[in-house]
Write an enzyme that holds these catalytic residues in place. Structure first.
Site, mmCIF file in Angstrom:
data_model
loop_
_atom_site.group_PDB
_atom_site.id
_atom_site.type_symbol
_atom_site.label_atom_id
_atom_site.label_comp_id
_atom_site.label_asym_id
_atom_site.label_seq_id
_atom_site.Cartn_x
_atom_site.Cartn_y
_atom_site.Cartn_z
ATOM 1 C CG ASP A 9 -2.108 0.907 1.081
ATOM 2 O OD1 ASP A 9 -1.895 2.093 0.733
ATOM 3 O OD2 ASP A 9 -3.240 0.446 1.291
ATOM 4 C CG ASP A 10 -0.353 4.622 -2.281
ATOM 5 O OD1 ASP A 10 -1.223 3.755 -1.997
ATOM 6 O OD2 ASP A 10 -0.635 5.768 -2.667
ATOM 7 C CG ASP A 53 -3.898 0.618 -2.267
ATOM 8 O OD1 ASP A 53 -5.141 0.619 -2.327
ATOM 9 O OD2 ASP A 53 -3.195 1.633 -2.411
ATOM 10 C CG MET A 55 -6.890 3.719 -6.326
ATOM 11 S SD MET A 55 -7.046 4.102 -8.065
ATOM 12 C CE MET A 55 -7.209 5.891 -7.945
ATOM 13 C CG ASP A 330 13.912 -68.271 -10.192
ATOM 14 O OD1 ASP A 330 14.485 -67.172 -10.317
ATOM 15 O OD2 ASP A 330 13.796 -69.102 -11.111
ATOM 16 C CG ASN A 338 9.564 -66.161 -21.871
ATOM 17 O OD1 ASN A 338 8.375 -65.858 -21.997
ATOM 18 N ND2 ASN A 338 10.341 -65.652 -20.938
ATOM 19 C CG ASP A 347 4.694 -60.855 -20.825
ATOM 20 O OD1 ASP A 347 5.777 -61.226 -20.309
ATOM 21 O OD2 ASP A 347 4.605 -59.916 -21.633
ATOM 22 C CD GLU A 373 13.092 -66.411 -14.578
ATOM 23 O OE1 GLU A 373 13.033 -65.285 -15.121
ATOM 24 O OE2 GLU A 373 13.953 -67.264 -14.859
HETATM 25 MG MG MG Z 1 -3.437 3.625 -2.480
#
Ligand code: MG
Length: 455
Positions: A9-10, A53, A55, A330, A338, A347, A373
């Site tokens: 704020d200014d 603010d 302004m 295992d 496979n 799979d 496995e």
């Molecule tokens: Mg102001």
């Protein structure tokens, strides 16, 4: 500390008054006299929230707001715009600049603190989700923030209002936003809809319900379909207390009646954006973490998870003076499966093995596929003998009924090694090594059997 607030704020008196108000509630306050100073201080040490603010000489509050929302480091800092100009255009301008909220001077403490609490809650939630995932942190650094997300088209909104307000409210929203509005005129009906459809947002016109209280907001938050919905209330302009109570009970925002349709639409859009952002974060965290610890083929935990988790199980077992055992599995002659039947069959066998494995252990047991496995199960609070029995149960469940793929029977058996946690020098790695050695013995002595670690 309750949180760090940057007050911009200014006018010195305004800053001091605001700082005093905030410090009394244990907020840590930093002040800036203009937008330039605010950016400097915020970049040096991002605040949890900024009160700005409008302004101010030089860059005004709206431009500061835009600047902050563009900066990846600051995009997530909630901003409350403060002004003496209480007009619809002002409010709209603030929200369009990306402000998360808008307060009119002189600021009423009850509204101020309710807003701050609500915004900090949301920020804490998104911060926490982001911290849990590196990718999300990177995204944030690339400027990914709520303002970068458009709300999903056709968002489902449940509006609770009086019978007289139903038509106007639906028309008002659907004319301004890409949303589908469903109106209910009984508070109880809201819960029915939440249950059925988990809408993106719930908008409650409190004016339609004499005696309305923030308990309604708490109830929405307690229901699973309402937990993550954007929740907004419409309250009378003189009823700041109810508005504040609703925010504290979990509402994300409120609009004062008489309602400015554009303001309502702008606030709703902001909240839909936040919800989309939070949903995105939640999903990423959930899926990201899940992917990181899961074996995609079988859905079991992966080696990374086992490596991280087994030492924790060891410490816990010591702490509670409980037993702990591991099984090493295992599949026998899996390479032949496979080679003979193809990788799709292989799979399928691995998936089916994982299913039989989990069917034959307890839910507290941790099953992981190490790769290929090879599998490991950790059994908390299980002695060597209990573990041997579990291993034998799995071995038998693999042996019969047999496996098949696309109608062709496949011979599958499994070898198992068992090890338990011993003296104070023992650890996860040594225990796994002993289970492996026992597994090796099982292979050497004819496969399809369970062997205990060497005594
Ligand atoms: Mg102001």
């Amino acid at each position: 500390m309750a949180g760090r607030v940057l007050v911009v704020d200014d006018v010195t008196t305004n800053r001091v008054l605001m700082a005093e108000l905030l410090e009394r509630k244990y907020y840590d306050v930093e002040e800036a006299r203009n937008a330039r100073e605010a950016l400097q201080k915020a970049r040096a040490n991002p605040p949890d929230i900024a009160i700005v603010d409008v302004m101010m000489p030089g860059m005004n509050g709206y431009d500061l707001c835009r600047e902050m929302k563009r900066d990846p480091l600051l995009a997530d800092v909630p901003i409350v715009i403060c002004t003496t100009l209480d007009t619809r255009d002002e409010r709209r301008a603030g929200i369009e600049a990306g402000a998360d909220d808008f307060l009119t001077k002189p600021v009423r403490p009850v509204s101020l603190f309710a807003r701050i609490r609500s915004l900090l809650r949301m920020k804490a939630m998104t911060d926490e989700l982001r911290l849990r995932d590196e990718t999300l942190r990177d995204l944030a650094m690339e400027g990914f923030s709520p303002s970068a997300l458009e709300p999903p088209p056709g968002a489902h909104i449940v509006g609770l209002t009086s019978a007289a307000g139903a038509g106007p409210l639906k028309d008002m929203l659907e004319a301004r936003l890409d949303v589908r509005v469903e109106i209910v005129c009984e508070p109880r009906d809201t819960f029915r809809l939440l249950e059925a459809s988990a809408p993106e947002a719930v908008l409650v016109d409190a004016l339609g319900f004499p005696g309305f209280s923030s308990d309604f907001c708490s109830a929405v938050r307690q229901q699973s379909g309402g937990r993550h919905a954007a929740l907004l209330t419409i309250v009378d302009v003189d009823d700041a207390a109810t508005a504040a109570a609703c925010l504290d009970a979990g509402a994300n925002d409120y609009v004062m009646a008489p309602v400015d349709p554009s303001e309502l639409a702008a606030r709703l859009r902001t909240q839909l954006r936040y919800k989309a952002y939070a949903d995105f974060l939640r999903e990423s965290v959930r899926d990201g973490l899940k992917q990181a610890v899961t074996d995609p083929l079988t859905g079991l935990r992966n080696r990374r998870y086992l490596d991280a988790h087994l030492p924790r199980l060891v410490s816990r077992a010591r702490e509670h003076r409980q037993a702990l055992a591991v099984l090493a599995f295992d599949l026998d002659r899996f390479k032949a499966v496979n080679d003979t039947f193809g990788h799709a069959a292989g799979d399928a066998v691995l998936r089916e093995f994982a299913r039989r494995l989990t069917d034959n252990i307890r839910t507290v047991d941790l099953a992981a596929r190490l790769g290929g496995e090879e599998f490991v199960v950790a059994l908390p609070d299980a002695t060597l003998e209990t573990a041997r029995i579990a291993g034998e149960r799995v071995r038998a469940a693999v042996e019969a009924p047999g496996f098949a793929h696309e109608g062709r029977p496949i011979p599958v058996t499994v070898s198992v090694g068992v090890a338990g946690l011993h003296g104070p020098e023992d650890d996860a790695t040594a225990m796994l090594a002993r289970a492996d050695a026992a597994l090796y013995q099982a292979k050497q002595t004819g496969r399809n059997r369970v062997i205990l670690e060497a005594a």
